[in-house]
Scaffold this motif. Structure first.
Motif, PDB file in Angstrom:
ATOM      1  N   GLU A 186      36.597  45.000  35.583  1.00 42.20           N
ATOM      2  CA  GLU A 186      35.253  45.441  35.191  1.00 42.20           C
ATOM      3  C   GLU A 186      35.268  46.530  34.121  1.00 42.20           C
ATOM      4  OE1 GLU A 186      33.065  44.517  39.508  1.00 42.20           O
ATOM      5  OE2 GLU A 186      33.370  46.593  38.866  1.00 42.20           O
ATOM      6  N   TYR A 187      36.418  47.247  33.983  1.00 43.48           N
ATOM      7  CA  TYR A 187      36.384  48.403  33.089  1.00 43.48           C
ATOM      8  C   TYR A 187      37.640  48.593  32.229  1.00 43.48           C
ATOM      9  CZ  TYR A 187      36.122  53.287  31.563  1.00 43.48           C
ATOM     10  OH  TYR A 187      36.117  54.417  30.811  1.00 43.48           O
ATOM     11  N   LEU A 188      38.821  48.598  32.847  1.00 46.70           N
ATOM     12  CA  LEU A 188      40.026  48.976  32.099  1.00 46.70           C
ATOM     13  C   LEU A 188      40.462  47.917  31.094  1.00 46.70           C
ATOM     14  CD1 LEU A 188      42.150  50.433  35.067  1.00 46.70           C
ATOM     15  CD2 LEU A 188      40.860  51.733  33.355  1.00 46.70           C
ATOM     16  N   GLY A 189      40.346  46.642  31.471  1.00 45.47           N
ATOM     17  CA  GLY A 189      40.824  45.561  30.619  1.00 45.47           C
ATOM     18  C   GLY A 189      40.048  45.446  29.320  1.00 45.47           C
ATOM     19  N   TYR A 204      46.406  43.900  19.176  1.00 44.14           N
ATOM     20  CA  TYR A 204      47.338  42.957  19.792  1.00 44.14           C
ATOM     21  C   TYR A 204      46.814  42.595  21.181  1.00 44.14           C
ATOM     22  CZ  TYR A 204      49.025  47.598  21.285  1.00 44.14           C
ATOM     23  OH  TYR A 204      49.105  48.895  21.746  1.00 44.14           O
ATOM     24  N   PRO A 205      47.320  41.521  21.772  1.00 38.99           N
ATOM     25  CA  PRO A 205      46.789  41.112  23.077  1.00 38.99           C
ATOM     26  C   PRO A 205      46.953  42.203  24.130  1.00 38.99           C
ATOM     27  CG  PRO A 205      48.075  39.336  22.106  1.00 38.99           C
ATOM     28  CD  PRO A 205      48.300  40.544  21.249  1.00 38.99           C
ATOM     29  N   ASP A 206      45.935  42.393  24.932  1.00 38.08           N
ATOM     30  CA  ASP A 206      46.011  43.275  26.083  1.00 38.08           C
ATOM     31  C   ASP A 206      46.902  42.597  27.116  1.00 38.08           C
ATOM     32  OD1 ASP A 206      45.634  44.971  28.217  1.00 38.08           O
ATOM     33  OD2 ASP A 206      43.467  44.689  28.358  1.00 38.08           O
ATOM     34  N   HIS A 214      48.630  41.256  43.006  1.00 37.22           N
ATOM     35  CA  HIS A 214      47.365  40.648  42.578  1.00 37.22           C
ATOM     36  C   HIS A 214      46.877  41.160  41.226  1.00 37.22           C
ATOM     37  CE1 HIS A 214      47.527  39.773  46.927  1.00 37.22           C
ATOM     38  NE2 HIS A 214      47.238  38.584  46.441  1.00 37.22           N
ATOM     39  N   THR A 215      47.769  41.837  40.514  1.00 36.17           N
ATOM     40  CA  THR A 215      47.506  42.184  39.114  1.00 36.17           C
ATOM     41  C   THR A 215      47.076  40.948  38.327  1.00 36.17           C
ATOM     42  OG1 THR A 215      49.127  43.963  39.221  1.00 36.17           O
ATOM     43  CG2 THR A 215      48.585  43.143  37.027  1.00 36.17           C
ATOM     44  N   THR A 216      47.507  39.775  38.770  1.00 34.46           N
ATOM     45  CA  THR A 216      47.180  38.506  38.110  1.00 34.46           C
ATOM     46  C   THR A 216      45.681  38.262  38.002  1.00 34.46           C
ATOM     47  OG1 THR A 216      47.364  37.423  40.259  1.00 34.46           O
ATOM     48  CG2 THR A 216      49.306  37.381  38.838  1.00 34.46           C
ATOM     49  N   MET A 217      44.873  38.979  38.770  1.00 31.32           N
ATOM     50  CA  MET A 217      43.424  38.780  38.714  1.00 31.32           C
ATOM     51  C   MET A 217      42.896  38.940  37.287  1.00 31.32           C
ATOM     52  SD  MET A 217      40.651  40.583  41.104  1.00 31.32           S
ATOM     53  CE  MET A 217      38.935  40.705  40.737  1.00 31.32           C
ATOM     54  N   ILE A 218      43.527  39.804  36.508  1.00 21.74           N
ATOM     55  CA  ILE A 218      43.055  40.079  35.154  1.00 21.74           C
ATOM     56  C   ILE A 218      43.265  38.873  34.234  1.00 21.74           C
ATOM     57  CG2 ILE A 218      45.171  41.053  34.175  1.00 21.74           C
ATOM     58  CD1 ILE A 218      41.590  42.492  33.829  1.00 21.74           C
ATOM     59  N   ASN A 219      44.085  37.903  34.655  1.00 21.09           N
ATOM     60  CA  ASN A 219      44.261  36.669  33.877  1.00 21.09           C
ATOM     61  C   ASN A 219      42.931  35.940  33.680  1.00 21.09           C
ATOM     62  OD1 ASN A 219      47.344  35.726  35.636  1.00 21.09           O
ATOM     63  ND2 ASN A 219      47.024  37.277  34.082  1.00 21.09           N
ATOM     64  N   GLY A 220      41.966  36.195  34.563  1.00 22.40           N
ATOM     65  CA  GLY A 220      40.657  35.563  34.448  1.00 22.40           C
ATOM     66  C   GLY A 220      39.889  36.024  33.222  1.00 22.40           C
ATOM     67  N   LEU A 221      40.306  37.156  32.644  1.00 24.76           N
ATOM     68  CA  LEU A 221      39.652  37.703  31.455  1.00 24.76           C
ATOM     69  C   LEU A 221      40.494  37.444  30.201  1.00 24.76           C
ATOM     70  CD1 LEU A 221      37.012  39.285  30.874  1.00 24.76           C
ATOM     71  CD2 LEU A 221      38.365  41.394  30.999  1.00 24.76           C
ATOM     72  N   GLY A 222      41.409  36.474  30.290  1.00 21.00           N
ATOM     73  CA  GLY A 222      42.250  36.154  29.134  1.00 21.00           C
ATOM     74  C   GLY A 222      43.292  37.215  28.852  1.00 21.00           C
ATOM     75  N   ILE A 223      43.644  38.007  29.859  1.00 19.38           N
ATOM     76  CA  ILE A 223      44.652  39.070  29.723  1.00 19.38           C
ATOM     77  C   ILE A 223      45.884  38.663  30.526  1.00 19.38           C
ATOM     78  CG2 ILE A 223      45.184  41.484  30.246  1.00 19.38           C
ATOM     79  CD1 ILE A 223      42.166  42.078  29.903  1.00 19.38           C
TER      80      ILE A 223
END
Length: 917
Positions: A186-189, A204-206, A214-223
């Motif tokens: 919601e905020y850092l990415g 460059y890519p984040d 579960h850091t993988t959750m951020i993959n949903g935002l293309g990160i």
């Protein structure tokens, strides 16, 4: 950068009124070959290699290997990958900061400046794992739990406050803010990261690694991000590349749409089951297909979150319009959104309709085929259709029934014997589920029977689902409809609501459903990981007594991602993952021995049965409620995200380069990892006549190995704390004491459900001390072996180390004196962590295992040639026992040259420290 072997691909682009410099993938393709159909994740890795190309740590051959991956859709090439940033949560973050502080001490002892030890990559630590559900079901639960959390964890928070001011490039998100993965989403990415260098802004890519699986959750935002052990994350933050083989990439094609009444949770449980069956451990999973067009980022994040459950390194969704929509909703600024769109399109990282990259293998799902589901009773990949829940639990009961003729078993399961009939006992309509061990309970003056299958915990918890407005609001709408029908939560159910961020509270209130949830006992208990990580808190005394007296098989239903044995609560043997609305439904039903597709949840105020279909909200109702989620909510809640409340701000710490360790602290202790460390590594000694500390079966998780959950008073850790003046009521959890190695090594292999095959019919952290033959706690045995300078090994089956990226599973193993683990196969993160702590992971030769070799645990193991080891090579293991002498050619599971360097130095941090000096 440009080197002799890598062409100059530095370019510029305009976005949002600014100029950005970047390393161009299209330009690189002109030199290395077409990459149009290279998976998006590998394009991200390729950009990373371009940016760090120096012909030493990264060469042109590494970049070429990524392009050539398309020929066979696999590669044996090892690359060094440098993520843009590191994410930590406090359970795993505290020991990370302890290690950094300890490294500063070591640097000072070796005559150098301790301030040289700082994170080189940005680090965000979110305090989210410390709140426990002590109070529930009342309006003051949140306030009371936070007060207890601050009191319990004062020493830890004081230490983190010191780290916040002592280290550069290190930010702390205070307690009571949210779950690290939801705060990240919601905020850092940023999706595209930027950095100022030599007066230029580079884009460059984040990318990131995190100390939670579960850091993988951020993959949903293309990160692109995934979980690593705390040890590996520390090395990454200190500038070391993450050593990895170019992965296989599995394409998962999504088509169609979810049917009415089906949730994103049902979808992810289906995806998890399919991918576990496929076998994706150590692989990247990339989602593609036209079904993504209308799939919101919240649903994508739900699927990406559970990559550890389906075994993949990551579950990635490429950037598209949905990504931009989510960034707008969550209050990212317009310039950032413009940069993301321009950069992704320029670099070929934007998902186009119909685009199908080359994949190692593929599988497909029509979302129209997904049905309402749960997963359990102890593995997240074991999906059970809602309509099959009753039969599944009945089979569990039958499997656990005493040996008796079938007709007696049927009578035993159907009769309510053992408890006297009483008019004073409330009948909740579950009499036909009675059992001869059903127990009479009394809570708040009301007596009732507690039956097998009783839902004693119903928790809306975990980053997986609390980040998703559609399922959270569905739970609220279902609660409203249930109240209108006159349904109430059963008195034996411990209910809780632990959102992943304060934004959830805002939109539940705006949607008008928080009051409905409160009326059913789902009051706010805290912002953070609770039930899913074992912070479920105690059950009411009457319930605990009934479960113990009747040895009842009871249940939890939680909207989490983890349900391993002994994790949620030591007395709850079956744990079921479900969507938030189903969590509420089971709280109303009170038992999992029901087919909620056919049987009523209970009787309404008119005396008529109420079925799940009567109160399930429609997609139109949910969509209307989701409209209440506004950008202003995100901007308000994240405006002062690093500030904390007055209690946090009032914590005073001295300003110093090195930490002032307190011998009296039972939370933070100076670890022994760097004691006696010289500037050069010693040769690796062979293992001679090692004893077996434990012999374990298949799918032993890091929850089984690592200290987690509550601390028993009579355990080695409990005895240690009491010896240091801590009363059992103040034990807190193992997770909260990860900064004290004395507690953690005593809790290693101490899970109440672990089964050591050296003992017959014994559960828990025990072993047989050889040669005395005495049964004792694993820690106590390890200390007896240490007194005799006897090295130790652990023998295990398949998928050793499944689950969370718990660094203490490896650290504790090392401190207990284990030199090597010999298993049939490993889960990715734990294998890496063992190496990072100087423990050798070996794999049985194909076709051989502990059973085929007839091992009992009484044998001795000698391992030769350790100073001449090669990555992936064979290792001679000599086993001596009653059957004589056997020789194995075990496979060394140190897979890369970098990992071998870490092992030779005694661990990854020793390697980093020596390099820095």
């Amino acid at each position: 950068m440009s080197t002799d072997k890598t062409p100059n691909t530095l370019s510029t682009l305009e976005a949002g009124g600014s100029t950005y410099h970047y390393y161009s993938l299209p330009k690189a393709a002109e030199a290395f070959g077409d990459i149009q159909r290279l998976p998006f994740t590998l394009k991200v890795l390729m950009e990373n290699q371009l940016r760090y190309a120096d012909d030493e740590s990264v060469s042109g051959d590494d970049i070429q290997a990524l392009v050539d991956w398309q020929k066979d859709a696999r590669s044996t090439r090892e690359i060094g990958y440098r993520p843009a940033r590191v994410l930590m949560q406090d359970f795993t973050g505290v020991p990370g900061v302890v290690d950094l502080a300890s490294m500063r001490d070591a640097v000072e002892r070796l005559g150098d400046d301790p301030a040289r030890i700082n994170p080189l990559s940005p680090v965000d630590l979110v305090i989210d794992h410390s709140v426990m559900v002590d109070h529930f079901g009342d309006p003051s639960a949140f306030k009371d739990n936070v007060a207890i959390e601050m009191e319990r964890n004062h020493e830890r928070y004081e230490f983190l406050r010191w780290g916040q001011q002592a280290f550069d490039n290190f930010r702390v998100v205070p307690p009571g803010t949210g779950i690290c993965h939801q705060v990240n989403l919601e905020y850092l990415g940023k999706t595209v990261w930027t950095k100022e260098e030599d007066g230029k802004t580079f884009a460059y890519p984040d990318t990131l690694v995190g100390t939670d699986s579960h850091t993988t959750m951020i993959n949903g935002l293309g990160i692109l991000g995934w979980g690593v052990g705390g040890i590996e994350a520390e090395a990454a933050m200190l500038g070391q590349p993450v050593s990895m083989l170019i992965p296989e990439v599995i394409g998962f094609k999504i088509t169609g749409k979810l049917r009415e009444g089906i949730t994103a949770t049902d979808l992810v449980l289906t995806v998890t089951q399919m991918l576990r069956k496929k076998g994706v451990v150590g692989k990247f999973v990339e989602f593609y297909g036209d079904g993504l067009k209308d799939m919101p980022v919240a649903d994508r994040a739900t699927i990406a979150n559970m990559a550890p459950e389906y075994g993949a390194t990551c579950g990635f969704f490429p950037v598209d319009d949905q990504t931009l929509d989510y960034m707008r909703l969550t209050g990212r600024d317009d310039a950032q959104i413009a940069l993301v769109e321009a950069y992704a399109k320029e670099q070929g990282l934007w998902r186009e309709p119909g685009h199908e990259p080359i994949y190692t293998d593929t599988l497909a799902l029509d979302m129209g085929d997904v049905e309402a589901s749960l997963a359990g009773p102890k593995r997240p990949q074991d999906r059970v259709a809602l309509s099959d829940m009753k039969a599944t639990f009945e089979k569990l009961m039958k499997d656990d029934a005493p040996d008796a003729p079938e007709e007696e078993q049927e009578k035993w399961q159907s009769e309510g014997g053992g408890q006297p009939k009483s008019e004073a006992v409330t009948d909740y309509g579950h009499g036909h589920y009675e059992h001869n061990d059903s127990q009479v309970c009394e809570i708040d003056g009301e007596k009732f029977k507690l039956h097998p299958g009783a839902v004693v915990i119903a928790a809306i918890t975990s980053c997986t689902n609390t980040s998703n407005p559609s399922v959270m609001l569905a739970a609220g709408l279902l609660a409203r409809k249930a109240i209108e029908k006159g349904l109430t939560t059963k008195p034996w159910v411990k209910t809780s609501l632990a959102p992943g961020s304060k934004v959830v509270t805002d939109y539940l209130a705006a949607g008008g459903v928080q009051d409905d949830l409160n009326a059913l006992g789902f009051n706010l208990v805290g912002y953070g990981c609770t039930t899913c990580i074992g912070n479920s808190g105690p059950l009411p005394e009457a319930i605990e007594k009934a479960v113990n007296d009747g040895d009842l098989t009871v249940a939890s239903v939680l909207s989490g991602n983890r349900n391993f044995e002994g994790r949620v609560h030591p007395l709850v043997k079956t744990n079921w993952l479900a969507s938030p609305p189903l969590v509420v439904a089971y709280a109303l039903a009170g038992n999992v021995r029901l087919d909620l597709t056919q049987e009523p949840l209970g009787k309404g105020k008119d005396g008529e049965p109420v079925y799940l279909k009567d109160i399930w909200p429609s997609q139109a109702e949910i969509a209307e409620a989701v409209e209440q989620v506004k950008t202003d909510m995100f901007r308000k809640e994240y405006a002062e995200v690093f500030d904390g409340d007055e209690t946090w701000k009032s914590i005073k710490v001295p300003e110093s380069k090195v930490y002032a360790w307190s011998k009296d602290s039972t939370y933070i202790q100076h670890p022994p990892f760097f004691e006696g460390m010289g500037k050069e590594p010693e040769p690796v000694e062979d293992v001679k006549n090692a004893r077996v500390l434990a012999m374990l079966g298949d799918s032993v998780t890091t929850d089984h190995i690592s200290p987690a959950g509550s601390i028993k008073p009579d355990s080695p850790a409990g005895r240690y704390l009491q010896e240091h003046g801590v009363e059992p009521k103040d034990f807190n959890s193992y997770g909260s004491r990860r900064g004290n190695h004395e507690v953690m090594m005593r809790g290693t292999f101490a899970n109440v459900r672990i089964r050591n095959e050296m003992l017959d019919d014994v559960e828990g952290g025990y072993t047989r001390h050889v040669p005395s033959g005495e049964q004792m706690a694993i820690y106590d045995a390890a200390m007896k072996y240490a007194e005799d300078d006897t090295p130790l090994v652990v023998v295990a089956g398949k998928e050793y180390g499944t689950g969370s990226s718990r660094d203490w599973a490896a650290k504790g193993t090392r401190l207990l004196g284990v030199r090597a683990v010999i298993a049939e196969s490993y889960e990715r993160i734990h294998r890496s962590n063992l190496i990072g702590m100087g423990v050798l992971p070996l794999q049985f030769p194909e076709g051989e295992d502990r059973k085929s070799l007839g091992l009992t645990g009484d044998e001795t193991f000698s391992i030769e040639g350790l100073n001449e080891l090669e990555p992936g090579g064979s290792v001679k293991v000599t086993v001596k026992g009653d059957k004589g002498e056997q020789t194995l050619e075990a496979r060394c599971r140190i897979d890369t040259a970098n990992e071998m360097a870490y092992y030779r130095h005694g661990g990854i941090l020793h390697y980093v420290l020596r390099n820095m000096l």
